[in-house]
Structures are given as C-alpha cells and as structure tokens.
Motif scaffolding. Structure first.
Motif, PDB file in Angstrom:
ATOM      1  N   ARG A 196       0.767  -1.251  -0.027  1.00 22.46           N
ATOM      2  CA  ARG A 196       0.108  -0.183   0.081  1.00 22.46           C
ATOM      3  C   ARG A 196       0.733   1.258   0.171  1.00 22.46           C
ATOM      4  O   ARG A 196       0.470   2.292  -0.605  1.00 22.46           O
ATOM      5  CB  ARG A 196      -0.793  -0.086   1.273  1.00 22.46           C
ATOM      6  N   LYS A 206      -3.947  10.917   4.201  1.00 22.75           N
ATOM      7  CA  LYS A 206      -5.126  10.396   3.806  1.00 22.75           C
ATOM      8  C   LYS A 206      -5.497  10.786   2.603  1.00 22.75           C
ATOM      9  O   LYS A 206      -5.908  11.869   2.336  1.00 22.75           O
ATOM     10  CB  LYS A 206      -6.114  10.528   4.959  1.00 22.75           C
ATOM     11  N   ASN A 247      -6.946   0.396  10.845  1.00 20.89           N
ATOM     12  CA  ASN A 247      -5.860  -0.052  11.657  1.00 20.89           C
ATOM     13  C   ASN A 247      -6.102  -1.314  12.327  1.00 20.89           C
ATOM     14  O   ASN A 247      -7.402  -2.048  12.322  1.00 20.89           O
ATOM     15  CB  ASN A 247      -5.229   1.041  12.717  1.00 20.89           C
ATOM     16  N   THR A 271      -9.479   6.287  15.490  1.00 18.15           N
ATOM     17  CA  THR A 271     -10.122   5.403  16.262  1.00 18.15           C
ATOM     18  C   THR A 271      -9.099   4.451  17.118  1.00 18.15           C
ATOM     19  O   THR A 271      -9.058   4.180  18.230  1.00 18.15           O
ATOM     20  CB  THR A 271     -10.833   4.453  15.344  1.00 18.15           C
ATOM     21  N   GLY A 312     -11.810   1.767  12.610  1.00 20.90           N
ATOM     22  CA  GLY A 312     -11.734   2.901  11.859  1.00 20.90           C
ATOM     23  C   GLY A 312     -13.152   3.425  11.936  1.00 20.90           C
ATOM     24  O   GLY A 312     -14.129   2.850  12.585  1.00 20.90           O
ATOM     25  N   THR A 313     -13.346   4.620  11.353  1.00 20.79           N
ATOM     26  CA  THR A 313     -14.452   5.564  11.940  1.00 20.79           C
ATOM     27  C   THR A 313     -15.777   4.748  11.309  1.00 20.79           C
ATOM     28  O   THR A 313     -16.727   4.725  12.065  1.00 20.79           O
ATOM     29  CB  THR A 313     -14.439   6.967  11.489  1.00 20.79           C
TER      30      THR A 313
HETATM   31  C1  LIG Z   1      -9.066   6.613   7.599  1.00 20.57           C
HETATM   32  C2  LIG Z   1      -8.192   5.487   7.555  1.00 20.57           C
HETATM   33  C3  LIG Z   1      -8.007   4.797   8.732  1.00 20.57           C
HETATM   34  C4  LIG Z   1      -8.869   4.774  10.074  1.00 20.57           C
HETATM   35  O1  LIG Z   1      -8.862   6.226  10.497  1.00 20.57           O
HETATM   36  P1  LIG Z   1      -9.818   6.736  11.726  1.00 20.57           P
HETATM   37  O2  LIG Z   1      -9.332   8.035  12.059  1.00 20.57           O
HETATM   38  O3  LIG Z   1     -10.088   5.640  12.761  1.00 20.57           O
HETATM   39  O4  LIG Z   1     -10.938   6.525  10.857  1.00 20.57           O
HETATM   40  C5  LIG Z   1      -7.059   3.751   8.586  1.00 20.57           C
HETATM   41  N1  LIG Z   1      -6.208   3.537   7.599  1.00 20.57           N
HETATM   42  C6  LIG Z   1      -6.356   4.134   6.457  1.00 20.57           C
HETATM   43  C7  LIG Z   1      -5.699   3.855   5.373  1.00 20.57           C
HETATM   44  C8  LIG Z   1      -7.230   5.377   6.320  1.00 20.57           C
HETATM   45  O5  LIG Z   1      -7.647   5.983   5.320  1.00 20.57           O
END
Ligand SMILES: *Cc1c(COP(=O)(O)O)cnc(C)c1O
Length: 367
Positions: A196, A206, A247, A271, A312-313
């Motif tokens: 990745r 992001k 994650n 998260t 994750g969110t």
């Molecule tokens: C957004 C994202 C996450 C999770 O992030 P949160 O802030 O917990 O939503 C994890 N990995 C990637 C690659 C992401 O884009």
C-alpha cells in the motif's frame, strides 16, 4: 508558498431550491446504506496562491465543474477526511474528536503540497453544513451522518508542480448500521504481491492515491472470500501494517493490546488512538511496535493471541476471525467476536452516542 488561513473565515449560505421534503428524506433515512445518498448542501472554500483561503460558502449539493486539465485528474493531488455526526437521545448532534481530523488534514496537506486549512475553519465548515442539513442525521441505533471533507488541486495546468488553485469541500452522507443483525467477524486476505505504501511515500497521508493502490489487492481479497486486505511493510514483507482503510490490533491472553507502531507508512487512525487510550484507562498494557505475521500465526496457534480486530471510523471495530494467504490460513473463520473486542466497541460507541460519560472531552457539539 503555502498560505494558511490566519483569520476565521466568514461563511455565506445559498439555500437549495430543490431540497427534499421530510417524507423523501425519511424514506432515505429508513435504509441509508453507506455512501449512496447525500444531503441537500455542501461546503466549498477556495484557495489561491495569491489570496489564501476565501469564498467560504454552503451551497446546494451538486456536480462540480472541473476543467479537463485540472491537475487532480492527472496527478492525484488530493486528500480527504472521514468523521461522523451522531444524534444523541435529546436530539442534539455531536461529532467525535474533530480537531484530530483537522490536524490530520493539515498533515496530509503538507505531504501532498496542498495548503493547510485552519483547525477553526475546518470545525466551522462542519457546523455550517450541519446548520442547514441537521435533519439528515438519522436517529436509529448505530446510524450516523458520515462527513467527508476533501481537498483537491483544481488549477488547470498540466505542468507538474503543486497547484496554485485548490478547493476544499465537505459533503455528508447518511449511514446505516455498519453491521446488519449484529457484529460479525470477518476473514481478511494477506496481500503478498502488492504493498500500500513504502518508506518516504504517502502511507501516513489520507489521500486517494493510497486507496487506488489498494483496489487491485482488494479484488483479490474478494475472490478469496475475504472482506478486506492486510498489507505488509514493503521493505521486508514480514511486518503487518494495516488494512486498506483500517488499523489493526492483536489481543494477548493476558489482556495486552498489540498494534503496529506508526512507522510513517501507516495512517494514524483516530479510532486506533482512542482505543489505545480506553484500553490504558482500564489498566490494559498497550504495545505499539513492529508486529510480524509470524507472531500473529504462532500466537494464534499457541493460544497466546486470543483476539484480533480492525478499527476505523466507518465500522468502529470489526472483529477478525481469520487471516488467509496463499500459503496458510490463521484462525477459525467461524470464531465468535472476542470479548475485549466487543466491550471496547461498546464503550467507544457509548461515548459517541452520548450513552456514557465522555471523560476525555472527545465530543464536540455541532447542532
Ligand atoms: C481513515 C483511515 C484509517 C482509520 O482512521 P480513523 O481516523 O480511525 O477513521 C485507517 N487506515 C487508513 C488507510 C485510512 O485511510
């Protein structure tokens, strides 16, 4: 030069003439799914190299006009965020740690040579959108309004350099419960052919490019009956990093949580950070360090590792029952969700939905 907004922006609102009525909205909110429906308005703020951030507005939701030479379409200079608005029992609307999203958008902006938006302006952009679209926040359990701020190079120029014209937008999409009929553990696919992110790359930002890189291995995962892909480090191919958009944590039998350290190639999930805090509050040890696939496999075989989950969110916490690769499968695909996994999930969602005391001051009222 990167101009940063140095004063709070003044927003103006242009109300939609085609906003849906309550009946049409309620029909959508009864079964919103994820990312399929959008509210009646969106935020737009423009940045130019000469004037910085200006023209902050809430406008009717609709297509964006872009010149075919807009550099985002060619060189992918783009970043985004994702957070949710939650309706509490008294009808008020809240979001979770939005300053952390604002700061992460600034870090992503720096990596992608985009301008930084001020934290206050970011927060105000969410408040302004919710001021007109608050009725789009659903109230059924585990539902929310997903907020998607994003920023892209809108300058029409095919030369390769950071754009001199950039747009920031926020759109919002009602989201149903991520898991229908209860939280179900998933199987995930270990990608050994594709990475990745690499050292010095964009892994901690992001940005759409990282997602583009994950789509082919994601297809491979689907073919293998898996819900998601797990990526390894690109140097040695033995350390676990994260899923395409979540994650990952392992739980040891003594209650210790183990998660890959932020190496620069992993996205710093909010998260993830919140779970580390909640686990430590409960007295659990949390280890942030390199984690090998071998440690996962041997640990599951010996009984040392008792639970694995992703976070994750969007899904908050997703239990992982099995890790599959070309050469092996770790874990039982029919295993139930882990106890600690589920209790952390409950604690975090209780805070988000206002059912439990917010000891860390994580919640911000939007409307
Ligand atoms: C957004 C994202 C996450 C999770 O992030 P949160 O802030 O917990 O939503 C994890 N990995 C990637 C690659 C992401 O884009």
């Amino acid at each position: 030069m990167t101009a940063t907004a140095t004063f709070p922006l003044n927003f103006r609102t242009v109300p939609s003439q085609t906003a849906r009525d309550a009946a049409a909205r309620d029909e959508i909110l009864a079964d919103p799914g994820f990312g399929r429906h959008f509210t009646d308005h969106m935020v737009e703020i423009t940045w130019t190299v000469d004037d910085g951030w200006h023209d902050a507005q809430v406008v009717p939701y609709g297509p964006i006009t872009l010149d075919p030479a807009a550099s985002v379409l060619h060189y992918a200079q783009e970043i985004f965020e994702g957070l949710k608005a939650y309706r509490h029992a008294d009808g008020s609307i809240w979001t979770f740690r939005p300053e952390a999203n604002a700061l992460r958008l600034q870090r992503s902006a720096r990596r992608l040579a985009l301008p930084e938006l001020g934290v206050e302006d970011f927060l105000e952009s969410l408040r302004q959108l919710l001021a007109v679209d608050k009725d789009w926040v659903p109230s059924a359990p585990e539902t929310s309004l997903y907020l998607r701020p994003f920023m892209y190079a809108s300058e029409s120029f095919l030369g390769v350099r950071a754009a001199h014209t950039v747009d920031y937008r926020v759109i919002a999409s009602p989201a149903g419960a991520y898991f229908h009929g209860g939280v179900t553990p998933v199987s995930i696919w270990l990608s050994t052919d594709y990475n990745r992110a690499g050292r010095g790359g964009m892994g901690a930002a992001k940005t759409g490019g990282n997602y583009a890189a994950s789509l082919l291995p994601q297809n491979e995962a689907y073919e293998q009956g898996c819900a998601q892909v797990l990526f390894l480090d690109s140097l040695e191919g033995k350390y676990i990093e994260e899923l395409g958009g979540m994650n990952v944590f392992l739980v040891r039998h003594d209650g210790t949580l183990i998660t890959p350290s932020l190496s620069g190639t992993i996205l710093e999930g909010i998260t993830r950070e919140s779970i580390i805090q909640l686990a430590r509050d409960r007295g659990h040890a949390v280890e942030e360090r390199p984690v090998t696939v071998d440690e996962w496999r041997d640990g599951v075989e010996s009984g040392e590792i008792t639970e694995v989950f992703a976070c994750g969110t969007a899904a908050v916490i997703t239990p992982i029952a099995q890790l599959k690769s070309r050469d092996f499968a770790i874990g039982d695909p029919a295993a139930p969700a882990g106890k600690l996994t589920m209790s952390l999930r409950e604690e975090l969602t209780d805070i988000q939905y206002g059912r439990r005391t917010d000891h860390h001051g994580w919640m911000t009222r939007l409307a």
